[in-house]
Write a protein that holds these residues in place. Structure first.
Motif, PDB file in Angstrom:
ATOM      1  N   SER A 191       0.796  -2.548   1.103  1.00  0.00           N
ATOM      2  CA  SER A 191       1.540  -2.743   2.337  1.00  0.00           C
ATOM      3  C   SER A 191       1.814  -1.378   2.946  1.00  0.00           C
ATOM      4  CB  SER A 191       2.846  -3.507   2.085  1.00  0.00           C
ATOM      5  OG  SER A 191       3.691  -2.780   1.204  1.00  0.00           O
ATOM      6  N   GLN A 192       2.452  -1.387   4.102  1.00  0.00           N
ATOM      7  CA  GLN A 192       2.749  -0.146   4.801  1.00  0.00           C
ATOM      8  C   GLN A 192       4.102   0.401   4.373  1.00  0.00           C
ATOM      9  OE1 GLN A 192       2.338  -0.975   9.016  1.00  0.00           O
ATOM     10  NE2 GLN A 192       0.278  -0.129   9.027  1.00  0.00           N
ATOM     11  N   ARG A 193       4.140   1.716   4.179  1.00  0.00           N
ATOM     12  CA  ARG A 193       5.378   2.427   3.888  1.00  0.00           C
ATOM     13  C   ARG A 193       5.370   3.728   4.688  1.00  0.00           C
ATOM     14  NH1 ARG A 193       7.639   3.898  -2.094  1.00  0.00           N
ATOM     15  NH2 ARG A 193       8.286   1.708  -1.975  1.00  0.00           N
ATOM     16  N   ASP A 194       6.410   3.914   5.500  1.00  0.00           N
ATOM     17  CA  ASP A 194       6.520   5.074   6.384  1.00  0.00           C
ATOM     18  C   ASP A 194       5.327   5.168   7.333  1.00  0.00           C
ATOM     19  OD1 ASP A 194       8.899   5.754   5.166  1.00  0.00           O
ATOM     20  OD2 ASP A 194       7.923   7.040   3.682  1.00  0.00           O
ATOM     21  N   GLY A 195       4.841   4.009   7.787  1.00  0.00           N
ATOM     22  CA  GLY A 195       3.739   3.986   8.733  1.00  0.00           C
ATOM     23  C   GLY A 195       2.371   4.222   8.131  1.00  0.00           C
ATOM     24  N   ARG A 196       2.261   4.242   6.816  1.00  0.00           N
ATOM     25  CA  ARG A 196       0.982   4.486   6.156  1.00  0.00           C
ATOM     26  C   ARG A 196       0.713   3.395   5.138  1.00  0.00           C
ATOM     27  NH1 ARG A 196       1.683  11.002   4.940  1.00  0.00           N
ATOM     28  NH2 ARG A 196       1.937  11.647   7.127  1.00  0.00           N
ATOM     29  N   LEU A 197      -0.550   3.029   5.019  1.00  0.00           N
ATOM     30  CA  LEU A 197      -0.945   1.986   4.082  1.00  0.00           C
ATOM     31  C   LEU A 197      -0.923   2.554   2.671  1.00  0.00           C
ATOM     32  CD1 LEU A 197      -1.828  -0.982   4.392  1.00  0.00           C
ATOM     33  CD2 LEU A 197      -4.186  -0.200   4.151  1.00  0.00           C
ATOM     34  N   CYS A 198      -0.243   1.849   1.748  1.00  0.00           N
ATOM     35  CA  CYS A 198      -0.035   2.364   0.389  1.00  0.00           C
ATOM     36  C   CYS A 198      -0.307   1.264  -0.629  1.00  0.00           C
ATOM     37  CB  CYS A 198       1.389   2.885   0.204  1.00  0.00           C
ATOM     38  SG  CYS A 198       1.825   4.257   1.292  1.00  0.00           S
ATOM     39  N   GLU A 308      -5.497  -8.944  -9.140  1.00  0.00           N
ATOM     40  CA  GLU A 308      -4.072  -8.699  -9.328  1.00  0.00           C
ATOM     41  C   GLU A 308      -3.499  -7.725  -8.293  1.00  0.00           C
ATOM     42  OE1 GLU A 308      -4.348  -9.254 -14.182  1.00  0.00           O
ATOM     43  OE2 GLU A 308      -4.164  -7.258 -13.301  1.00  0.00           O
ATOM     44  N   VAL A 309      -4.268  -7.446  -7.249  1.00  0.00           N
ATOM     45  CA  VAL A 309      -3.809  -6.611  -6.142  1.00  0.00           C
ATOM     46  C   VAL A 309      -3.596  -7.517  -4.939  1.00  0.00           C
ATOM     47  CG1 VAL A 309      -4.335  -4.667  -4.633  1.00  0.00           C
ATOM     48  CG2 VAL A 309      -5.031  -4.595  -7.025  1.00  0.00           C
ATOM     49  N   LEU A 310      -2.365  -7.605  -4.455  1.00  0.00           N
ATOM     50  CA  LEU A 310      -1.994  -8.494  -3.357  1.00  0.00           C
ATOM     51  C   LEU A 310      -1.907  -7.690  -2.070  1.00  0.00           C
ATOM     52  CD1 LEU A 310       0.791 -10.600  -5.105  1.00  0.00           C
ATOM     53  CD2 LEU A 310      -1.665 -11.044  -4.997  1.00  0.00           C
ATOM     54  N   TRP A 311      -2.614  -8.158  -1.049  1.00  0.00           N
ATOM     55  CA  TRP A 311      -2.600  -7.491   0.249  1.00  0.00           C
ATOM     56  C   TRP A 311      -1.441  -8.039   1.093  1.00  0.00           C
ATOM     57  CZ3 TRP A 311      -6.124  -3.739   1.976  1.00  0.00           C
ATOM     58  CH2 TRP A 311      -5.974  -3.360   3.312  1.00  0.00           C
ATOM     59  N   GLY A 312      -0.670  -7.141   1.653  1.00  0.00           N
ATOM     60  CA  GLY A 312       0.413  -7.551   2.532  1.00  0.00           C
ATOM     61  C   GLY A 312       1.632  -8.072   1.803  1.00  0.00           C
ATOM     62  N   TYR A 330      16.371  -7.570 -14.067  1.00  0.00           N
ATOM     63  CA  TYR A 330      14.968  -7.605 -14.480  1.00  0.00           C
ATOM     64  C   TYR A 330      14.322  -8.970 -14.264  1.00  0.00           C
ATOM     65  CZ  TYR A 330      14.852  -2.940 -16.503  1.00  0.00           C
ATOM     66  OH  TYR A 330      14.849  -1.576 -16.665  1.00  0.00           O
ATOM     67  N   SER A 331      15.083  -9.968 -13.873  1.00  0.00           N
ATOM     68  CA  SER A 331      14.472 -11.255 -13.543  1.00  0.00           C
ATOM     69  C   SER A 331      13.650 -11.178 -12.252  1.00  0.00           C
ATOM     70  CB  SER A 331      15.557 -12.330 -13.406  1.00  0.00           C
ATOM     71  OG  SER A 331      16.442 -12.018 -12.338  1.00  0.00           O
ATOM     72  N   GLN A 332      13.937 -10.196 -11.385  1.00  0.00           N
ATOM     73  CA  GLN A 332      13.179 -10.001 -10.163  1.00  0.00           C
ATOM     74  C   GLN A 332      12.205  -8.823 -10.269  1.00  0.00           C
ATOM     75  OE1 GLN A 332      13.538 -12.134  -7.696  1.00  0.00           O
ATOM     76  NE2 GLN A 332      15.249 -13.225  -8.644  1.00  0.00           N
ATOM     77  N   PHE A 333      11.931  -8.399 -11.493  1.00  0.00           N
ATOM     78  CA  PHE A 333      11.098  -7.206 -11.667  1.00  0.00           C
ATOM     79  C   PHE A 333       9.673  -7.445 -11.161  1.00  0.00           C
ATOM     80  CE2 PHE A 333       8.320  -4.421 -14.149  1.00  0.00           C
ATOM     81  CZ  PHE A 333       8.919  -3.198 -13.949  1.00  0.00           C
ATOM     82  N   HIS A 334       9.120  -8.615 -11.413  1.00  0.00           N
ATOM     83  CA  HIS A 334       7.735  -8.914 -11.019  1.00  0.00           C
ATOM     84  C   HIS A 334       7.646  -9.638  -9.680  1.00  0.00           C
ATOM     85  CE1 HIS A 334       6.505  -7.779 -15.090  1.00  0.00           C
ATOM     86  NE2 HIS A 334       7.455  -8.582 -15.555  1.00  0.00           N
ATOM     87  N   SER A 335       8.779  -9.931  -9.031  1.00  0.00           N
ATOM     88  CA  SER A 335       8.765 -10.725  -7.804  1.00  0.00           C
ATOM     89  C   SER A 335       8.373  -9.870  -6.612  1.00  0.00           C
ATOM     90  CB  SER A 335      10.139 -11.354  -7.556  1.00  0.00           C
ATOM     91  OG  SER A 335      10.518 -12.163  -8.658  1.00  0.00           O
ATOM     92  N   ASN A 336       7.670 -10.487  -5.669  1.00  0.00           N
ATOM     93  CA  ASN A 336       7.282  -9.822  -4.429  1.00  0.00           C
ATOM     94  C   ASN A 336       7.277 -10.851  -3.310  1.00  0.00           C
ATOM     95  OD1 ASN A 336       4.395 -10.959  -4.320  1.00  0.00           O
ATOM     96  ND2 ASN A 336       4.410  -9.908  -6.305  1.00  0.00           N
ATOM     97  N   PHE A 337       7.236 -10.378  -2.084  1.00  0.00           N
ATOM     98  CA  PHE A 337       7.222 -11.247  -0.924  1.00  0.00           C
ATOM     99  C   PHE A 337       6.233 -10.702   0.089  1.00  0.00           C
ATOM    100  CE2 PHE A 337      10.353  -7.997  -0.267  1.00  0.00           C
ATOM    101  CZ  PHE A 337      10.245  -7.640   1.062  1.00  0.00           C
ATOM    102  N   GLU A 338       5.814 -11.559   0.999  1.00  0.00           N
ATOM    103  CA  GLU A 338       4.782 -11.208   1.962  1.00  0.00           C
ATOM    104  C   GLU A 338       5.401 -10.526   3.174  1.00  0.00           C
ATOM    105  OE1 GLU A 338       0.907 -13.317   4.125  1.00  0.00           O
ATOM    106  OE2 GLU A 338       2.352 -14.490   2.946  1.00  0.00           O
ATOM    107  N   VAL A 339       4.726  -9.495   3.677  1.00  0.00           N
ATOM    108  CA  VAL A 339       5.168  -8.737   4.844  1.00  0.00           C
ATOM    109  C   VAL A 339       3.978  -8.573   5.789  1.00  0.00           C
ATOM    110  CG1 VAL A 339       6.992  -7.490   3.640  1.00  0.00           C
ATOM    111  CG2 VAL A 339       4.682  -6.558   3.655  1.00  0.00           C
TER     112      VAL A 339
END
Length: 525
Positions: A191-198, A308-312, A330-339
């Motif tokens: 995803s983007q961080r500070d205007g750059r894709l990372c 195992e690499v999620l885009w966005g 640590y229950s949210q350690f592996h959690s992610n959301f879409e942006v």
């Protein structure tokens, strides 16, 4: 359906009994990993041939690298065999000396007191080796061979104890188990961080004891082919996670998100959301540090495949502020959301940004230091125009020539401004003039005669950069004499193409030198 497939496996089939057809869910074949999720390298060495003997030269490391079950088996067998061998040697000494036949004779002095058979010899060895010293069995002074065997037993026992106990201690104190309390996120995100894709993933430490001098490194495992045609299987490429800025040195007291900026130096420079589905690669993550409690170096590893690499996506925050401390969930350690994330690669983004805009002009204004003189054949044209309009022959020229000179004046001014706006030094010949004016100088030059009227001569006009701000009326204006000479030359140029010199007798009347067609036009006028 997903619950049934998880329960019965990925090969679970759905059968439609109404139409008697079978539908098989498309299952993507699981790709072989180079490094497992738990950090174990999935590599086996085979066909060593005579190189297997190298393992015996480093026997201590070989024993330490073995699994625990093999270490326990070697430990038990080594002590059992050593005890049996040494007990057998004590029994052989007693048998050779005949002590077994005089076991209960009080007047007989044996080599080892109260050793009558093999079990008693084995107990004597155990008591001596373990330094128990019950006092019932002992060596007498009349057995020199027993004294020598006792010394050998002590030396051999010390060597075996040091070797086996050292192997067990090193194996137990290995920091491999410390790596079990170092966590990595199950998936990596882009995803983007500070205007750059990372590219980002998360690491965490479950223990309160810190990892001293923690450092993280990443490798991209991908097969490729060189321009020379050489195929490189499992080629390793370094993935920058902040080596130049010091971001790879971690203060791992709370979960951290490791970030890799995708730039032209990154191996993912041309990776897009679409190519991610078809590409094959593996990202190996290596976390190293010193265990604070033992001072030994610990290394934890994991890997991420392209699946195992999620885009966005982006990781959920796990830190919260409580009263007097920070809490990690640590229950949210592996959690992610879409942006929202652009689906194209960084390379495509830079190519689009490099395209010029139709509204932008990149021509810089000329500086005064870059002024150069231009040479134009202009004053000849002005001479012809003024000579035709105001000279002594201007009233005698036909109206067609007057219209020609007046209509070409505006075109001439535009040509002068166009030529003066160019930066390079140019010399405009008669080819830049109108067609009818080119015919004026089409005749070959003839040697001048005192009786013939002056011919039209093209002279150069040097124009600097200043005429760009001047109007055409401010250009060089010839004097009356030059105008008269130019008018005469223009009339002379209208003669036939042979351009023969005009005799002196005919120089009195200018109309006689004109062509027949022009004389008729003057007569009609």
């Amino acid at each position: 359906m997903a619950a049934l497939r998880r329960k019965f496996g990925e090969d679970y089939q759905v059968v439609n009994t109404s139409q008697a057809t079978t539908f098989t869910a498309p299952v993507k074949k699981k790709r072989q990993r180079f490094v497992e999720k738990n950090g174990r390298c999935n590599v086996q060495h085979g066909n060593l041939g005579g190189e297997s003997s190298r393992y015996l030269t480093d026997l201590f490391t070989t024993l330490v690298d073995l699994k625990w079950r093999w270490n326990m088996l070697i430990f038990i067998l080594t002590y059992t065999i050593a005890w049996l061998v040494m007990a057998s040697m004590w029994w052989i000494i007693a048998y050779i000396r005949g002590d077994l036949n005089h076991g209960h004779d009080a007047s007989y002095t044996p080599c080892v007191a109260n050793v009558y058979n093999f079990p008693s010899a084995f107990l004597f060895f155990i008591e001596t080796e373990a330094t128990i010293g019950y006092g019932y069995r002992y060596i007498t002074e009349k057995c020199p061979e027993g004294i020598i065997l006792f010394l050998f037993q002590s030396l051999l026992g010390s060597i075996v104890d040091a070797f086996l106990i050292g192997c067990m201690f090193i194996k137990m104190s290995q920091p491999k188990k410390r790596a079990e309390t170092l966590m990595f996120s199950q998936e990596a995100v882009i995803s983007q961080r500070d205007g750059r894709l990372c590219l980002m993933f998360r690491v965490g430490n479950l223990r309160n004891s810190h990892m001293v001098s923690a450092q993280i490194r990443c490798k991209v495992i991908k097969s490729r082919q060189t321009p020379e045609g050489e195929f490189l299987p499992l080629d390793q490429c370094e993935l920058d996670v902040g080596f130049g800025t010091g971001a790879d040195q971690l203060f791992l007291v709370s979960p951290l998100t490791i970030c890799h900026e995708i730039n032209p130096k990154s191996p993912f420079f041309d990776l897009s959301q679409r190519s991610l589905k078809n590409d094959q690669f593996e990202i190996v993550v290596i976390l190293e540090g010193i265990v604070e409690t033992t001072g030994m170096t610990c290394q934890a590893r994991t890997s991420y495949t392209e699946d195992e690499v999620l885009w966005g996506h982006r990781f959920l925050p796990v830190m919260s502020l409580e009263e007097g401390f920070f809490r990690v969930d640590y229950s949210q350690f592996h959690s992610n959301f879409e942006v929202p994330t652009p689906p194209y690669s960084v390379k495509e983004h830079e190519d689009r940004a490099a395209l010029p805009s139709p509204l932008s002009t990149d021509t810089p204004p000329p500086s005064r230091g870059q002024r150069r003189e231009r040479v134009f054949s202009v004053d000849c044209i002005r001479s012809v125009e003024e000579g035709v309009g105001r000279g002594p022959l201007g009233g005698r020229l036909p109206s067609k020539l007057h219209r020609m000179s007046s209509s070409g004046r505006e075109d001439l001014q535009r040509k002068v401004l166009l030529l003066s706006s160019q930066h390079a030094e140019k010399a405009c010949s008669t080819g830049d003039l109108p067609l009818k004016l080119q015919r004026l100088g089409a005749c070959s030059p003839t040697p001048p005669s005192p009786e013939a009227p002056p011919r039209l001569q093209l002279s150069a006009l040097k124009v600097g950069f200043e005429p760009m701000t001047q109007s055409t009326g401010e250009l060089y204006r010839p004097d009356a004499a030059a105008a008269a000479a130019a008018a005469a030359a223009a009339a002379l140029a209208l003669a036939p193409r042979a351009c023969s010199p005009v005799p002196a007798s005919a120089a009195g009347r200018t109309e006689d030198n004109l062509p027949l067609k022009l004389r008729r036009m003057n007569a009609d006028r």
